[in-house]
Design a protein around this motif. Sequence first.
Motif, PDB file in Angstrom:
ATOM      1  N   SER A  39      -3.682  15.606  -1.916  1.00  0.00           N
ATOM      2  CA  SER A  39      -3.588  16.011  -3.322  1.00  0.00           C
ATOM      3  C   SER A  39      -2.343  15.456  -4.023  1.00  0.00           C
ATOM      4  O   SER A  39      -2.300  15.412  -5.245  1.00  0.00           O
ATOM      5  CB  SER A  39      -3.589  17.534  -3.415  1.00  0.00           C
ATOM      6  OG  SER A  39      -2.472  18.054  -2.738  1.00  0.00           O
ATOM      7  N   HIS A  40      -1.351  15.046  -3.265  1.00  0.00           N
ATOM      8  CA  HIS A  40      -0.101  14.563  -3.850  1.00  0.00           C
ATOM      9  C   HIS A  40       0.203  13.161  -3.314  1.00  0.00           C
ATOM     10  O   HIS A  40      -0.376  12.730  -2.331  1.00  0.00           O
ATOM     11  CB  HIS A  40       1.049  15.515  -3.519  1.00  0.00           C
ATOM     12  CG  HIS A  40       1.200  15.757  -2.042  1.00  0.00           C
ATOM     13  ND1 HIS A  40       0.413  16.654  -1.358  1.00  0.00           N
ATOM     14  CD2 HIS A  40       2.021  15.204  -1.130  1.00  0.00           C
ATOM     15  CE1 HIS A  40       0.750  16.645  -0.078  1.00  0.00           C
ATOM     16  NE2 HIS A  40       1.723  15.772   0.090  1.00  0.00           N
ATOM     17  N   PHE A  41       1.117  12.462  -3.975  1.00  0.00           N
ATOM     18  CA  PHE A  41       1.528  11.152  -3.481  1.00  0.00           C
ATOM     19  C   PHE A  41       2.688  11.319  -2.518  1.00  0.00           C
ATOM     20  O   PHE A  41       3.362  12.353  -2.501  1.00  0.00           O
ATOM     21  CB  PHE A  41       1.911  10.217  -4.638  1.00  0.00           C
ATOM     22  CG  PHE A  41       3.115  10.664  -5.424  1.00  0.00           C
ATOM     23  CD1 PHE A  41       4.391  10.362  -5.006  1.00  0.00           C
ATOM     24  CD2 PHE A  41       2.948  11.389  -6.586  1.00  0.00           C
ATOM     25  CE1 PHE A  41       5.502  10.775  -5.724  1.00  0.00           C
ATOM     26  CE2 PHE A  41       4.045  11.813  -7.316  1.00  0.00           C
ATOM     27  CZ  PHE A  41       5.326  11.503  -6.877  1.00  0.00           C
ATOM     28  N   ARG A  42       2.894  10.312  -1.663  1.00  0.00           N
ATOM     29  CA  ARG A  42       4.043  10.291  -0.767  1.00  0.00           C
ATOM     30  C   ARG A  42       4.759   8.954  -0.929  1.00  0.00           C
ATOM     31  O   ARG A  42       4.141   7.933  -1.172  1.00  0.00           O
ATOM     32  CB  ARG A  42       3.614  10.456   0.698  1.00  0.00           C
ATOM     33  CG  ARG A  42       2.998  11.800   0.993  1.00  0.00           C
ATOM     34  CD  ARG A  42       2.832  12.059   2.467  1.00  0.00           C
ATOM     35  NE  ARG A  42       2.199  10.946   3.161  1.00  0.00           N
ATOM     36  CZ  ARG A  42       2.235  10.781   4.488  1.00  0.00           C
ATOM     37  NH1 ARG A  42       2.854  11.644   5.253  1.00  0.00           N
ATOM     38  NH2 ARG A  42       1.638   9.748   5.049  1.00  0.00           N
ATOM     39  N   ILE A  43       6.081   8.991  -0.782  1.00  0.00           N
ATOM     40  CA  ILE A  43       6.919   7.808  -0.973  1.00  0.00           C
ATOM     41  C   ILE A  43       7.694   7.513   0.303  1.00  0.00           C
ATOM     42  O   ILE A  43       8.277   8.407   0.906  1.00  0.00           O
ATOM     43  CB  ILE A  43       7.941   8.044  -2.112  1.00  0.00           C
ATOM     44  CG1 ILE A  43       7.246   8.333  -3.430  1.00  0.00           C
ATOM     45  CG2 ILE A  43       8.901   6.873  -2.248  1.00  0.00           C
ATOM     46  CD1 ILE A  43       6.581   7.155  -4.054  1.00  0.00           C
ATOM     47  N   GLY A  44       7.695   6.251   0.690  1.00  0.00           N
ATOM     48  CA  GLY A  44       8.539   5.782   1.781  1.00  0.00           C
ATOM     49  C   GLY A  44       9.465   4.708   1.233  1.00  0.00           C
ATOM     50  O   GLY A  44       9.034   3.863   0.448  1.00  0.00           O
ATOM     51  N   LEU A  45      10.727   4.745   1.626  1.00  0.00           N
ATOM     52  CA  LEU A  45      11.708   3.777   1.127  1.00  0.00           C
ATOM     53  C   LEU A  45      12.223   2.915   2.261  1.00  0.00           C
ATOM     54  O   LEU A  45      12.460   3.412   3.366  1.00  0.00           O
ATOM     55  CB  LEU A  45      12.898   4.494   0.481  1.00  0.00           C
ATOM     56  CG  LEU A  45      12.615   5.308  -0.764  1.00  0.00           C
ATOM     57  CD1 LEU A  45      13.873   6.013  -1.218  1.00  0.00           C
ATOM     58  CD2 LEU A  45      12.087   4.425  -1.858  1.00  0.00           C
TER      59      LEU A  45
END
Length: 115
Positions: A39-45
């Motif tokens: 349902s949500h986005f995820r961020i990897g840096l």
Amino acid sequence: MKKELRIKKNQDFQVVFQKGRSFANRQFVVYSLEKEGQSHFRIGLSVSKKLGNAVTRNQIKRYVRQAIFELKEQLTPGNDYVIIARKPASEMDFFEIKSSLTHVLKVGKVLRKND
């Protein structure tokens, strides 16, 4: 940014690299992968040691996280994103980083228009 909105595991990064699509500009490369049932986005840096010392790398990561936080309403939910910083990002301030990220996300058509 909340912990559930981050990608931390190497396996998760590898899945996005292998199955996702990428788009880039001079400062950033962004990989995007649609995830079913998320349902949500995820961020990897990812910020390489070639960009500078730990202070510089952490500052870039803080700027990117803040820019994503400010753009979160426009980002397509249900996707995983991996953002890789390139060399020019180390000499940019927050507003330049935010505008560059906005540009690259529009190129990848993952940023909804907020008119």
